[in-house]
Design an enzyme around this catalytic site. Sequence first.
Site, PDB file in Angstrom:
ATOM      1  N   GLU A 289     -28.796 -11.058 -27.199  1.00 29.75           N
ATOM      2  CA  GLU A 289     -28.487 -11.376 -28.600  1.00 29.75           C
ATOM      3  C   GLU A 289     -29.726 -11.358 -29.479  1.00 29.75           C
ATOM      4  O   GLU A 289     -29.647 -11.097 -30.669  1.00 29.75           O
ATOM      5  CB  GLU A 289     -27.824 -12.763 -28.696  1.00 29.75           C
ATOM      6  CG  GLU A 289     -26.321 -12.673 -28.786  1.00 29.75           C
ATOM      7  CD  GLU A 289     -25.628 -14.004 -29.085  1.00 29.75           C
ATOM      8  OE1 GLU A 289     -26.294 -15.044 -29.228  1.00 29.75           O
ATOM      9  OE2 GLU A 289     -24.400 -13.996 -29.156  1.00 29.75           O
ATOM     10  N   HIS A 310     -26.319  -5.214  -1.382  1.00 27.05           N
ATOM     11  CA  HIS A 310     -25.218  -4.508  -0.722  1.00 27.05           C
ATOM     12  C   HIS A 310     -24.182  -4.019  -1.737  1.00 27.05           C
ATOM     13  O   HIS A 310     -23.061  -3.685  -1.370  1.00 27.05           O
ATOM     14  CB  HIS A 310     -24.591  -5.421   0.334  1.00 27.05           C
ATOM     15  CG  HIS A 310     -25.581  -5.776   1.396  1.00 27.05           C
ATOM     16  ND1 HIS A 310     -25.642  -5.128   2.610  1.00 27.05           N
ATOM     17  CD2 HIS A 310     -26.597  -6.670   1.397  1.00 27.05           C
ATOM     18  CE1 HIS A 310     -26.643  -5.625   3.322  1.00 27.05           C
ATOM     19  NE2 HIS A 310     -27.234  -6.573   2.603  1.00 27.05           N
ATOM     20  N   LYS A 424     -14.846 -10.207 -34.208  1.00 31.27           N
ATOM     21  CA  LYS A 424     -14.082 -11.318 -34.794  1.00 31.27           C
ATOM     22  C   LYS A 424     -13.228 -10.808 -35.953  1.00 31.27           C
ATOM     23  O   LYS A 424     -12.080 -11.193 -36.093  1.00 31.27           O
ATOM     24  CB  LYS A 424     -15.038 -12.395 -35.333  1.00 31.27           C
ATOM     25  CG  LYS A 424     -15.789 -13.144 -34.280  1.00 31.27           C
ATOM     26  CD  LYS A 424     -16.579 -14.279 -34.928  1.00 31.27           C
ATOM     27  CE  LYS A 424     -17.575 -14.862 -33.954  1.00 31.27           C
ATOM     28  NZ  LYS A 424     -18.535 -15.752 -34.584  1.00 31.27           N
TER      29      LYS A 424
END
Length: 447
Positions: A289, A310, A424
Amino acid sequence: MTELKIDISRLKTFIDDQAWPGMKEELNNCFNQLAGHSGKGNDFLGWLDLPVQLEAAFLSRIQADAEKIRKMAEIFVVIGIGGSYLGSKAVIEALGNPFEDLKGGSGYPYVVFAGENLSESYHAHLLELLDKREYAVAVISKSGTTTEPAIAFRLIRQHIEKKYGKAGARERIFAITDSSRGALKKLADAEGYASYVIPDDVGGRYSVLTPVGLLPIAVAGFDINALVNGAVTMRETAMKSSDFDHNPCVQYAAARNLLLRSGKFVEILVAFEPNLLYVIEWWKQLYGESEGKEQKGIFPAGVTFTSDLHSMGQYIQEGMRTLFETVISVGEPATHLVVPNDPENLDGLNFLSGKRLSEVNRQAELGTMLAHVDGGVPNIRLTIPAINEYYLGQLIYFFEFACALSGYALGVNPFDQPGVEAYKKNMFALLGKPGFEKETAELLKRM
Ligand code: PA5
């Protein structure tokens, strides 16, 4: 003097010697902007002095509330998203015993999180659990307007008021929010919830050392004074000077920016201790951010080894050469477990008999580092002597300070997050929020 150490010696083959002086000069300028409060986003620098400004009386208030919560609750629900939950989750998971609850509990409330997603089943399962257990809640939102925690709080508020009555619920709800703005502040004042203020000049992802992180960490039974002391120690080192050789934050910020400029645009934070998984998640948010904007920034990724050797190990060893690694290396654990001898030795592992598991893990760490460096993955190593509150405090402040410097070296404002708004807007338009009619029509045409 901090005990956290950084080792950048494995970058020699990846970064030209001649590149360092210019970068050191740049970092010196970034340091002056940060320490002198003259850089971008300088109204969000409250976290810089936070560790030395936290007064004993304030920490005692948090301890007292934690004690009160411990007495009344088996479960402490922390409602928040992003910076409002990742810091406390990181510290609580790092310090906890993953099997404690199966053993019957530590004697402290079990901290669970809500409102960090919109999953119906997650929240339905949580409410089902809360039907049967005693609980208290912290609702955390700096802005007080974030949709996910607001929805979770609607659900939990209804539940807690039904279970304990309005007066009982009031005793069990703690609001942590901005001093004046936002719906949560209004609600907390109207309902008379105990509340804590998140300072105006501390952004969400830099807020671990405010009540956002400290209250849940204290409720879980961990030592917040030691956490803060660790940050104080790292702050002394970080703020002292921009001298490259004596400031690990400057070294880290310089190294990652030089690596980025040489085409390494993905940084993988690696831990060989699974308890550090959420420290990695917290770091991803902090760096993602803070730096990922204006089409710039290093992409922060994370793995825990040896598990992920792995799965992601193959890519890291031989995939696109755009990666570098930063390893959090931890000293000896307090436990003592050795590989047993087996007279039959069918697995051929008797050469390890009597060796501590931590020693095997250490050699896996060193072997992996050498293999990855040979495979073209530059390696930065951060070492802390142990996973405890004090060293986590150092680590948190180290990453925060280095992140700010690194963001300045990139040329961005490390303290805003304008890109978070885009989803949003679409979500509100699709859900028919009043005032979004035009956006709704435009989106529907595209579907
Ligand atoms: O770092 C940030 O500022 C964000 O990640 C916020 O923490 C997150 O969006 C939650 O915001 P708020 O605490 O206002 O609900």
